[in-house]
Design a protein around this motif. Structure first.
Motif, PDB file in Angstrom:
ATOM      1  N   LEU A 223       0.849  -1.190   0.000  1.00  0.00           N
ATOM      2  CA  LEU A 223       0.000   0.000   0.000  1.00  0.00           C
ATOM      3  C   LEU A 223       0.884   1.240   0.000  1.00  0.00           C
ATOM      4  N   VAL A 224       0.995   1.864  -1.151  1.00  0.00           N
ATOM      5  CA  VAL A 224       1.784   3.085  -1.251  1.00  0.00           C
ATOM      6  C   VAL A 224       1.052   4.202  -0.520  1.00  0.00           C
ATOM      7  N   ASP A 225       1.751   5.293  -0.264  1.00  0.00           N
ATOM      8  CA  ASP A 225       1.172   6.382   0.516  1.00  0.00           C
ATOM      9  C   ASP A 225      -0.177   6.850  -0.025  1.00  0.00           C
ATOM     10  N   ASP A 226      -0.285   7.076  -1.341  1.00  0.00           N
ATOM     11  CA  ASP A 226      -1.553   7.536  -1.912  1.00  0.00           C
ATOM     12  C   ASP A 226      -2.656   6.506  -1.716  1.00  0.00           C
ATOM     13  N   HIS A 227      -2.329   5.225  -1.860  1.00  0.00           N
ATOM     14  CA  HIS A 227      -3.334   4.181  -1.641  1.00  0.00           C
ATOM     15  C   HIS A 227      -3.807   4.204  -0.193  1.00  0.00           C
ATOM     16  N   ASP A 228      -2.899   4.373   0.726  1.00  0.00           N
ATOM     17  CA  ASP A 228      -3.264   4.413   2.148  1.00  0.00           C
ATOM     18  C   ASP A 228      -4.188   5.598   2.427  1.00  0.00           C
ATOM     19  N   ILE A 229      -3.865   6.745   1.874  1.00  0.00           N
ATOM     20  CA  ILE A 229      -4.697   7.939   2.072  1.00  0.00           C
ATOM     21  C   ILE A 229      -6.077   7.732   1.459  1.00  0.00           C
ATOM     22  N   VAL A 230      -6.124   7.209   0.233  1.00  0.00           N
ATOM     23  CA  VAL A 230      -7.398   6.971  -0.433  1.00  0.00           C
ATOM     24  C   VAL A 230      -8.225   5.964   0.371  1.00  0.00           C
ATOM     25  N   LEU A 231      -7.603   4.910   0.854  1.00  0.00           N
ATOM     26  CA  LEU A 231      -8.309   3.909   1.659  1.00  0.00           C
ATOM     27  C   LEU A 231      -8.928   4.548   2.894  1.00  0.00           C
ATOM     28  N   ARG A 232      -8.184   5.368   3.592  1.00  0.00           N
ATOM     29  CA  ARG A 232      -8.700   6.021   4.797  1.00  0.00           C
ATOM     30  C   ARG A 232      -9.842   6.993   4.478  1.00  0.00           C
ATOM     31  N   LEU A 233      -9.730   7.695   3.366  1.00  0.00           N
ATOM     32  CA  LEU A 233     -10.792   8.625   2.985  1.00  0.00           C
ATOM     33  C   LEU A 233     -12.049   7.884   2.532  1.00  0.00           C
ATOM     34  N   ILE A 234     -11.883   6.763   1.835  1.00  0.00           N
ATOM     35  CA  ILE A 234     -13.041   5.937   1.470  1.00  0.00           C
ATOM     36  C   ILE A 234     -13.716   5.436   2.737  1.00  0.00           C
ATOM     37  N   ALA A 235     -12.921   4.981   3.688  1.00  0.00           N
ATOM     38  CA  ALA A 235     -13.467   4.462   4.948  1.00  0.00           C
ATOM     39  C   ALA A 235     -14.212   5.540   5.727  1.00  0.00           C
ATOM     40  N   SER A 236     -13.808   6.780   5.549  1.00  0.00           N
ATOM     41  CA  SER A 236     -14.481   7.876   6.261  1.00  0.00           C
ATOM     42  C   SER A 236     -15.746   8.339   5.534  1.00  0.00           C
ATOM     43  N   GLY A 237     -16.041   7.721   4.378  1.00  0.00           N
ATOM     44  CA  GLY A 237     -17.276   8.025   3.664  1.00  0.00           C
ATOM     45  C   GLY A 237     -17.154   9.059   2.560  1.00  0.00           C
ATOM     46  N   LYS A 238     -15.942   9.468   2.241  1.00  0.00           N
ATOM     47  CA  LYS A 238     -15.754  10.469   1.185  1.00  0.00           C
ATOM     48  C   LYS A 238     -16.044   9.887  -0.196  1.00  0.00           C
ATOM     49  N   LYS A 239     -16.558  10.702  -1.064  1.00  0.00           N
ATOM     50  CA  LYS A 239     -16.822  10.343  -2.457  1.00  0.00           C
ATOM     51  C   LYS A 239     -15.576  10.616  -3.296  1.00  0.00           C
ATOM     52  N   THR A 240     -15.521  10.013  -4.472  1.00  0.00           N
ATOM     53  CA  THR A 240     -14.359  10.142  -5.357  1.00  0.00           C
ATOM     54  C   THR A 240     -13.996  11.598  -5.623  1.00  0.00           C
ATOM     55  N   ASP A 241     -14.972  12.430  -5.984  1.00  0.00           N
ATOM     56  CA  ASP A 241     -14.684  13.833  -6.303  1.00  0.00           C
ATOM     57  C   ASP A 241     -14.148  14.590  -5.094  1.00  0.00           C
ATOM     58  N   ASP A 242     -14.658  14.276  -3.896  1.00  0.00           N
ATOM     59  CA  ASP A 242     -14.173  14.928  -2.680  1.00  0.00           C
ATOM     60  C   ASP A 242     -12.738  14.517  -2.372  1.00  0.00           C
ATOM     61  N   ILE A 243     -12.437  13.229  -2.551  1.00  0.00           N
ATOM     62  CA  ILE A 243     -11.076  12.732  -2.319  1.00  0.00           C
ATOM     63  C   ILE A 243     -10.119  13.385  -3.312  1.00  0.00           C
ATOM     64  N   ALA A 244     -10.549  13.463  -4.578  1.00  0.00           N
ATOM     65  CA  ALA A 244      -9.711  14.071  -5.617  1.00  0.00           C
ATOM     66  C   ALA A 244      -9.394  15.525  -5.272  1.00  0.00           C
ATOM     67  N   ALA A 245     -10.407  16.272  -4.860  1.00  0.00           N
ATOM     68  CA  ALA A 245     -10.196  17.678  -4.513  1.00  0.00           C
ATOM     69  C   ALA A 245      -9.275  17.808  -3.306  1.00  0.00           C
ATOM     70  N   GLN A 246      -9.464  16.972  -2.307  1.00  0.00           N
ATOM     71  CA  GLN A 246      -8.655  17.040  -1.098  1.00  0.00           C
ATOM     72  C   GLN A 246      -7.193  16.690  -1.369  1.00  0.00           C
ATOM     73  N   MET A 247      -6.966  15.741  -2.274  1.00  0.00           N
ATOM     74  CA  MET A 247      -5.598  15.302  -2.564  1.00  0.00           C
ATOM     75  C   MET A 247      -4.960  16.063  -3.720  1.00  0.00           C
ATOM     76  N   GLY A 248      -5.752  16.864  -4.426  1.00  0.00           N
ATOM     77  CA  GLY A 248      -5.217  17.605  -5.564  1.00  0.00           C
ATOM     78  C   GLY A 248      -4.939  16.709  -6.761  1.00  0.00           C
ATOM     79  N   LEU A 249      -5.742  15.658  -6.903  1.00  0.00           N
ATOM     80  CA  LEU A 249      -5.589  14.718  -8.007  1.00  0.00           C
ATOM     81  C   LEU A 249      -6.877  14.678  -8.811  1.00  0.00           C
TER      82      LEU A 249
END
Length: 85
Positions: free
Chosen positions: A20-46
């Protein structure tokens, strides 16, 4: 082909943490917190496409078919703390 078979075979928890690379770990935690794809993208700048790629990789690595199963498998393997879920 060896890498492909390694991704899709059961792994020890310690091996999975290495994969689990750093970005995968962050995405996993944000998915677990209930964030949607667009929200995760905006938060991570991706881009949303990049987040979806990370999600697909996580689903494959954790042998999950959807986000709920992804989070459940991550908790079972000790990749996510249970206190926040």
């Amino acid at each position: 082909m060896k890498l492909f078979s390694r991704i899709f075979t059961p792994m020890a928890k310690s091996d999975l943490k290495i994969l689990l690379v750093d970005d995968h770990d962050i995405v996993l935690r944000l998915i677990a917190s209930g964030k949607k794809t667009d929200d995760i993208a905006a938060q991570m700048g991706l881009s949303s496409n990049t987040i979806e790629t990370h999600r697909r990789h996580l689903l494959a690595k954790l042998h999950a078919r959807n986000s709920a199963e992804l989070v459940l498998n991550a908790v079972k393997r000790g990749l996510l703390p249970t206190s926040r879920i």
